[in-house]
Design a protein around this motif. Sequence first.
Motif, mmCIF file in Angstrom:
data_model
loop_
_atom_site.group_PDB
_atom_site.id
_atom_site.type_symbol
_atom_site.label_atom_id
_atom_site.label_comp_id
_atom_site.label_asym_id
_atom_site.label_seq_id
_atom_site.Cartn_x
_atom_site.Cartn_y
_atom_site.Cartn_z
ATOM 1 N N GLY A 1 4.797 0.340 1.098
ATOM 2 C CA GLY A 1 5.410 0.423 -0.323
ATOM 3 C C GLY A 1 6.509 1.593 -0.078
ATOM 4 O O GLY A 1 6.463 2.126 1.001
ATOM 5 N N PHE A 2 7.244 1.892 -1.082
ATOM 6 C CA PHE A 2 7.888 2.980 -1.468
ATOM 7 C C PHE A 2 9.152 3.251 -0.447
ATOM 8 O O PHE A 2 9.850 4.172 -0.408
ATOM 9 N N GLN A 3 9.558 2.091 0.465
ATOM 10 C CA GLN A 3 10.475 2.322 1.448
ATOM 11 C C GLN A 3 11.416 1.016 1.635
ATOM 12 O O GLN A 3 11.027 -0.149 1.414
ATOM 13 N N VAL B 1 0.761 -1.220 0.105
ATOM 14 C CA VAL B 1 -0.072 -0.121 0.192
ATOM 15 C C VAL B 1 0.831 1.488 -0.009
ATOM 16 O O VAL B 1 1.935 1.371 0.567
ATOM 17 N N SER B 2 0.402 2.389 -0.706
ATOM 18 C CA SER B 2 0.801 3.739 -0.463
ATOM 19 C C SER B 2 0.290 4.255 0.694
ATOM 20 O O SER B 2 -0.442 3.761 1.471
ATOM 21 N N ALA B 3 0.768 5.493 0.814
ATOM 22 C CA ALA B 3 0.168 6.433 1.943
ATOM 23 C C ALA B 3 -1.288 6.938 1.513
ATOM 24 O O ALA B 3 -1.337 6.998 0.257
ATOM 25 N N MET B 4 -2.083 7.314 2.379
ATOM 26 C CA MET B 4 -3.237 7.872 2.043
ATOM 27 C C MET B 4 -3.168 9.148 1.305
ATOM 28 O O MET B 4 -2.251 9.715 1.410
ATOM 29 N N GLY C 1 4.201 7.538 6.019
ATOM 30 C CA GLY C 1 2.743 7.760 5.595
ATOM 31 C C GLY C 1 2.214 6.128 5.339
ATOM 32 O O GLY C 1 1.349 5.863 5.450
ATOM 33 N N GLU C 2 3.180 5.406 4.747
ATOM 34 C CA GLU C 2 2.793 4.160 4.367
ATOM 35 C C GLU C 2 2.465 3.082 5.678
ATOM 36 O O GLU C 2 1.759 2.053 5.837
ATOM 37 N N GLN C 3 3.407 3.625 6.885
ATOM 38 C CA GLN C 3 3.340 2.960 7.882
ATOM 39 C C GLN C 3 1.697 2.919 8.585
ATOM 40 O O GLN C 3 1.274 2.052 9.142
ATOM 41 N N GLY D 1 11.695 6.986 -4.258
ATOM 42 C CA GLY D 1 11.178 8.124 -5.104
ATOM 43 C C GLY D 1 9.638 8.035 -5.170
ATOM 44 O O GLY D 1 8.968 7.225 -5.071
ATOM 45 N N ARG D 2 9.253 9.583 -5.641
ATOM 46 C CA ARG D 2 7.702 9.447 -5.781
ATOM 47 C C ARG D 2 7.237 8.322 -6.858
ATOM 48 O O ARG D 2 7.666 8.158 -7.645
ATOM 49 N N GLY D 3 6.069 7.604 -6.109
ATOM 50 C CA GLY D 3 5.589 6.651 -7.013
ATOM 51 C C GLY D 3 5.965 5.358 -6.757
ATOM 52 O O GLY D 3 5.763 4.420 -7.528
ATOM 53 N N GLY D 4 7.016 5.386 -5.653
ATOM 54 C CA GLY D 4 7.701 4.210 -5.557
ATOM 55 C C GLY D 4 7.111 2.890 -4.962
ATOM 56 O O GLY D 4 7.645 1.786 -5.060
ATOM 57 N N SER D 5 5.850 3.003 -4.590
ATOM 58 C CA SER D 5 5.139 1.851 -4.056
ATOM 59 C C SER D 5 5.080 0.781 -5.283
ATOM 60 O O SER D 5 5.020 -0.173 -4.902
ATOM 61 N N ASP D 6 5.066 1.459 -6.647
ATOM 62 C CA ASP D 6 4.667 0.464 -7.553
ATOM 63 C C ASP D 6 5.941 -0.324 -7.779
ATOM 64 O O ASP D 6 5.900 -1.608 -8.006
ATOM 65 N N THR D 7 7.227 0.088 -7.614
ATOM 66 C CA THR D 7 8.424 -0.572 -7.475
ATOM 67 C C THR D 7 8.463 -1.521 -6.441
ATOM 68 O O THR D 7 9.011 -2.762 -6.442
ATOM 69 N N GLU E 1 -0.971 12.534 1.731
ATOM 70 C CA GLU E 1 -0.244 12.538 2.980
ATOM 71 C C GLU E 1 1.314 12.921 2.559
ATOM 72 O O GLU E 1 2.030 13.549 3.531
ATOM 73 N N THR E 2 1.757 12.267 1.667
ATOM 74 C CA THR E 2 3.143 12.306 1.310
ATOM 75 C C THR E 2 3.523 14.026 0.983
ATOM 76 O O THR E 2 4.498 14.662 1.323
ATOM 77 N N ASN E 3 2.563 14.409 0.117
ATOM 78 C CA ASN E 3 2.527 16.096 0.001
ATOM 79 C C ASN E 3 2.265 16.642 1.367
ATOM 80 O O ASN E 3 3.082 18.006 1.520
HETATM 81 N N1 ASP Z 1 3.448 7.870 -1.066
HETATM 82 C C1 ASP Z 1 4.586 7.808 -2.285
HETATM 83 C C2 ASP Z 1 4.195 9.067 -3.153
HETATM 84 O O1 ASP Z 1 3.086 9.674 -2.763
HETATM 85 C C3 ASP Z 1 4.768 6.669 -2.932
HETATM 86 C C4 ASP Z 1 3.514 6.203 -3.813
HETATM 87 O O2 ASP Z 1 2.392 6.559 -3.524
HETATM 88 O O3 ASP Z 1 3.873 5.299 -4.482
HETATM 89 O O4 ASP Z 1 4.889 9.176 -4.077
#
Ligand code: ASP
Length: 406
Positions: A136-138, A41-44, A74-76, A150-156, A47-49
């Motif tokens: 994700g993301f960490q 999962v990503s952060a809600m 955020g992801e925690q 990096g942003r969007g890193g939960s995909d990775t 939240e990251t912003n």
């Molecule tokens: N929370 C992170 C972001 O907003 C990672 C992700 O959502 O993939 O970029």
Amino acid sequence: MTLHVHKYGGTSVGTADKIQNVAQKLIDEKSATGNDLVVVVSAMSGETNRMTELAKKMQVTPSAKQMDVLLSTGEQVTISLLCMALEELDQRAVSYTGSQVKIITDDAHTKARIEDIHTDRIQADLAQGKIVVVAGFQGITAEGAITTLGRGGSDTTAVALAAALKADECRIYTDVDGVYTTDPRVEPKARRLDKITFEEMLEMASLGSKILQIRAVEFAGKYNVPLRVLSTFVEGDGTLITYEDEDMEKALISGIAFNRDEAKVTLAGVPDMPGVASAILKPISNANIEIDMIVQNIAEDKTTDFTFTVHRNDYKNTVQILQSICTELGAEKVIGDDKIVKVSIVGVGMRSHAGIASQMFSALADEGINIQMISTSEIKISVVVDEKYLELAVRTLHESFGLSQE
Ligand code: ASP
Ligand code: MG
């Protein structure tokens, strides 16, 4: 036993209700298919912003190390809430942060790369019938420092876990129902693709379809992880990103990508001699400005014109640097235009068909659209045009290559 890795993005887990919806979906899927499930999962959403803004209030440029400590929280939050929702529905679940799994990364804080993933604990949990929920993301460095990808890193994270666990499929659940032939906001006749190759997806992603982190697609291609993009909210099979097969070669073009954030600069009347191209581009790259297309004309009178494109945000800076190179090289002048866009046709079918470029150019000409620059690769042809033609160019090409919905 079939194993699926699911990833739910920020908009899919943006509220308590939505997290409960994901929990219910997971339970339904598990009881319908019997699949083992690992969930990233990503952060809600937002939240990251929000945390990034908070950090800026503390320091103008917070250290990358502290940003990672901050943003990884955020992801925690999401992993714990999702586990609670699952347990409330009588499903056994376990949550892991990146450092608990041991997702080992390098120490490039805020843009770390995954080096290794320990899978023993996850495998033991799956064997006990638990749903495993991973932040994700960490990750964590070998020295124990928290990192983010990096942003969007939960995909990775999801793709890397799928590769490490040899999952049968990695499913990226998001707020769109798949990958489209082009942006439906520009061309309402755009169609969802059932399948697309890793290579095409990379071209589409880097050209502006911001559905998946580019690194995740590269990773999936490298380790041959079947990747599916689909909606959390509406039923459907989404789009499968996979290796090329015969069906795909039948289609000439898979999609029309575009990029609005481009600018073009020209150094005119440059002396035509060895070393000039590097003399022009070195100071640009030293200023960390990324260059996209490059065109140099043949010289007729011992001088040439040198044109390239950059991100629109770098336009002013680029022109300034070129002014001083212009004086140094004794070139004629600097010309620029930041009202241009890039439109590209993408498709592996191009490899085995001739005449695609001329079809593209004549379709644009029929609409009176002037092409300013052209660049090609094996599976892509890009043109630079005036920004006022963006919509028209995309729709014209979409129609010309038969991509429009019947
Ligand atoms: N929370 C992170 C972001 O907003 C990672 C992700 O959502 O993939 O970029
Ligand atoms: Mg995302």
